[in-house]
Write an enzyme that holds these catalytic residues in place. Structure first.
Site, short mmCIF file in Angstrom:
data_model
loop_
_atom_site.label_atom_id
_atom_site.label_comp_id
_atom_site.label_asym_id
_atom_site.label_seq_id
_atom_site.Cartn_x
_atom_site.Cartn_y
_atom_site.Cartn_z
N ASP A 32 14.35 0.31 7.53
CA ASP A 32 13.59 -0.18 6.24
C ASP A 32 14.53 -1.03 5.58
OD1 ASP A 32 12.05 1.95 7.27
OD2 ASP A 32 12.59 3.23 5.63
N GLY A 87 3.93 3.72 5.44
CA GLY A 87 4.92 3.33 6.43
C GLY A 87 5.15 1.97 6.55
N LEU A 88 4.85 1.14 5.29
CA LEU A 88 5.22 -0.09 5.01
C LEU A 88 6.57 -0.31 4.50
CD1 LEU A 88 1.78 -1.90 4.79
CD2 LEU A 88 3.56 -2.27 6.65
N PRO A 123 0.94 -1.10 0.09
CA PRO A 123 0.01 -0.04 0.15
C PRO A 123 0.94 1.26 0.11
CG PRO A 123 -0.82 -1.76 1.59
CD PRO A 123 0.47 -2.38 1.01
N ARG A 124 0.75 2.23 -1.00
CA ARG A 124 1.35 3.28 -1.23
C ARG A 124 1.38 4.15 -0.06
NH1 ARG A 124 2.52 5.90 -6.19
NH2 ARG A 124 2.81 8.22 -5.60
N GLN A 125 2.61 4.52 0.43
CA GLN A 125 3.27 5.70 1.08
C GLN A 125 2.35 5.27 2.73
OE1 GLN A 125 3.09 8.88 -1.72
NE2 GLN A 125 4.27 9.51 -0.49
N SER A 156 8.74 2.69 -0.71
CA SER A 156 9.52 3.34 -1.46
C SER A 156 11.18 2.51 -1.46
CB SER A 156 9.80 4.50 -0.76
OG SER A 156 10.29 4.59 0.54
N SER A 157 11.41 2.13 -0.47
CA SER A 157 12.78 1.57 -0.30
C SER A 157 12.67 0.10 -0.69
CB SER A 157 13.33 1.40 1.02
OG SER A 157 12.45 0.87 2.02
N ALA A 158 11.41 -0.72 -0.79
CA ALA A 158 11.17 -1.90 -1.38
C ALA A 158 11.41 -1.92 -2.94
CB ALA A 158 9.87 -2.58 -1.20
N1 LIG Z 1 3.72 2.00 -3.90
C1 LIG Z 1 4.57 2.97 -4.85
N2 LIG Z 1 4.40 2.99 -6.08
C2 LIG Z 1 5.12 3.85 -6.72
N3 LIG Z 1 6.01 4.78 -5.94
C3 LIG Z 1 6.02 4.86 -4.55
C4 LIG Z 1 5.14 3.83 -4.11
N4 LIG Z 1 5.46 4.09 -2.55
C5 LIG Z 1 6.33 5.04 -2.36
N5 LIG Z 1 6.76 5.64 -3.64
C6 LIG Z 1 7.70 6.59 -4.07
O1 LIG Z 1 8.33 6.67 -2.79
C7 LIG Z 1 8.53 8.05 -2.33
C8 LIG Z 1 8.50 8.13 -1.00
O2 LIG Z 1 7.67 7.19 -0.49
P1 LIG Z 1 7.13 7.09 1.23
O3 LIG Z 1 6.42 8.37 1.78
O4 LIG Z 1 8.61 6.71 1.77
O5 LIG Z 1 6.41 5.66 1.28
P2 LIG Z 1 6.57 4.38 2.14
O6 LIG Z 1 6.08 4.74 3.49
O7 LIG Z 1 5.78 3.24 1.32
O8 LIG Z 1 8.04 4.04 2.05
C9 LIG Z 1 7.18 8.85 -2.93
O9 LIG Z 1 7.24 9.90 -2.95
C10 LIG Z 1 6.87 8.02 -4.31
O10 LIG Z 1 7.93 8.71 -5.22
O1 LIG Z 2 8.92 7.09 11.18
C1 LIG Z 2 9.40 5.80 11.06
O2 LIG Z 2 9.02 4.89 11.96
C2 LIG Z 2 9.99 5.22 9.71
O3 LIG Z 2 9.64 6.14 8.63
C3 LIG Z 2 10.28 6.00 7.34
O4 LIG Z 2 9.85 4.86 6.75
P1 LIG Z 2 8.23 4.71 5.91
O5 LIG Z 2 7.91 3.39 5.67
O6 LIG Z 2 8.60 5.68 4.64
O7 LIG Z 2 7.14 5.72 6.74
C4 LIG Z 2 11.76 6.20 7.46
O8 LIG Z 2 12.56 5.48 6.20
C5 LIG Z 2 12.42 4.73 8.69
O9 LIG Z 2 13.70 4.97 8.86
C6 LIG Z 2 11.63 5.46 10.07
O10 LIG Z 2 11.98 4.57 11.12
MG LIG Z 3 9.71 5.09 2.46
#
Ligand SMILES: Nc1ncnc2c1ncn2[C@@H]1O[C@H](COP(=O)(O)OP(=O)(O)O)[C@@H](O)[C@H]1O
Ligand SMILES: O=C(O)[C@H]1O[C@H](OP(=O)(O)O)[C@H](O)[C@@H](O)[C@@H]1O
Ligand SMILES: [Mg+2]
Length: 364
Positions: A175, A126-127, A122-124, A130-132
């Site tokens: 992450d 906190g799972l 699920p997009r953005q 992005s880093s996945a």
């Molecule tokens: N599901 C997704 N599909 C495509 N791009 C994504 C997705 N989730 C995150 N991103 C990209 O990563 C950036 C950072 O996301 P982030 O807020 O860290 O989300 P998450 O909590 O899922 O890591 C976003 O601005 C976007 O560019």
């Molecule tokens: O706030 C947190 O706990 C984490 O937030 C980011 O992860 P995200 O999945 O994008 O919310 C951050 O990258 C982590 O290092 C933090 O612990």
């Molecule tokens: Mg992220």
């Protein structure tokens, strides 16, 4: 594709990276603290590398939308999900990987490739969606260029983080460590060790020691970079409250490790709750978001322990009273419109080639 994960040119490479839950100690990873994180099978991102004559980064048909049915559709989309998808993450990964290899004198062949990605994280939320994407892309590059043995495993999370730093996203290492190692990982980001070795101390714990956990999430994208930036600024300015609270959060992970090893789940529940309460005091309700706070409170209303998995959007919950309490939690989530799933832990992701690429500087 060969067994060792390397590829001779011409073969398609597909690599996955899984969502992660910050179980205890996050977000102190951003501040030389400690965390315990779990890599979970429930959601993943996959990146596909296909050899090609030119180098292509293919936009995803929904995550990198550039065609809209109307102006309203465009505005709605930007308001809810922001301007960016995964393309910039793939590009930044290529840049950071190439620069690192050049700096280290690691030879890269001249063949080109096309990158495309899929994700059901699920997009953005906190799972660590992005880093996945970055982690899966990085893994493809390691195998396309056959350099898995030349880049130490401990260094990889930092390179994966650098790709997001390159884009100005404030994020931490937990992450990426969870996604590179897999399973349940205890991490210590002690400042002196970080400066000396360029990485923290990472220890895989036996994930069967964990009690059953649940993941609660909502369609509520929030930009983790934005959530973090003001607390990060205060920490950099030497704000006493933030510095001391962050130390307390880091100590929860230390205590959490003992609680997990001793299967002291009552203690674990207490630490999870304290973790969220400290986050709430530091970040404030406005930055955390009403819906995110509601998810924690819904879980607590049935007596479950709960906290954010990351910076917001999803919550990890533990029901100390067992299955009957889980049922109450499922009902409460349903009433509030939240999704809830049992957590499935990913086993260790290190293969024998990665284990050989563990640098000798790691202390368990
Ligand atoms: N599901 C997704 N599909 C495509 N791009 C994504 C997705 N989730 C995150 N991103 C990209 O990563 C950036 C950072 O996301 P982030 O807020 O860290 O989300 P998450 O909590 O899922 O890591 C976003 O601005 C976007 O560019
Ligand atoms: O706030 C947190 O706990 C984490 O937030 C980011 O992860 P995200 O999945 O994008 O919310 C951050 O990258 C982590 O290092 C933090 O612990
Ligand atoms: Mg992220």
């Amino acid at each position: 594709m060969k067994e060792n994960g390397s590829s001779s040119s011409g073969e398609i490479i597909e690599r996955k990276a899984y969502a992660r839950i910050g179980l205890i100690g996050n977000p102190s990873d951003v501040y030389y603290g400690r965390t315990i994180s779990v890599n979970i099978e429930n959601f993943n991102a996959s990146v596909r590398l296909q050899p090609s004559s030119d180098l292509f980064i293919l936009p995803h048909h929904t995550h990198d939308l550039v065609q809209f049915s109307s102006l309203n559709h465009l505005v709605n989309r930007l308001e809810n999900e922001g301007y960016y998808g995964g393309v910039r993450l793939l590009m930044a990964t290529c840049k950071v990987f190439t620069k690192y290899c050049k700096d280290q004198g690691i030879h890269l062949h001249d063949n080109n490739f096309s990158f495309s990605y899929e994700t059901n994280i699920p997009r953005q939320t906190g799972l660590s969606g992005s880093s996945a994407i970055v982690c899966a892309a990085f893994s493809c590059l390691l195998d396309f260029y056959n350099v898995r043995d030349k880049i130490a495993v401990e260094i990889r999370p930092q390179l994966i983080l650098n790709a997001e730093k390159e884009l100005g996203i404030v994020a931490g290492l937990q992450d990426r460590v969870a996604q590179v190692y897999g399973g349940l990982v205890y991490m210590d980001f002690e400042e002196e060790h970080m400066h000396k070795h360029g990485h923290g101390k990472y220890t895989q714990l036996n994930s069967s020691l964990l009690p059953p956990l649940h993941l609660i999430y909502a369609e509520n994208p929030s930009d983790s970079g934005k959530v973090h930036s003001s607390v990060r600024q205060r920490w950099l300015e030497g704000d006493e409250f933030i510095i001391s609270s962050m130390k307390q959060v880091a100590n929860l992970a230390l205590e959490g490790k003992t609680a997990i090893l001793e299967k002291d789940y009552a203690k674990l529940a207490d630490l999870m709750n304290k973790n969220f309460d400290l986050r709430r005091q530091m970040f404030g309700d406005a930055a955390l978001g009403a819906l995110n706070i509601e998810m924690v409170e819904v879980a607590r209303s049935v007596g479950a322990a709960s906290k954010f998995t990351g910076s917001g959007g999803a919550v990890v919950a533990y029901c100390p009273d067992g299955p009957s309490q889980v049922e109450l939690l499922e009902d409460a989530c349903k009433k509030s419109g939240f999704s809830i799933v049992p957590v499935k832990v990913v086993p260790s992701l290190l293969n024998e080639f990665d284990i050989r690429a563990l640098s000798s500087t790691t202390e368990a």
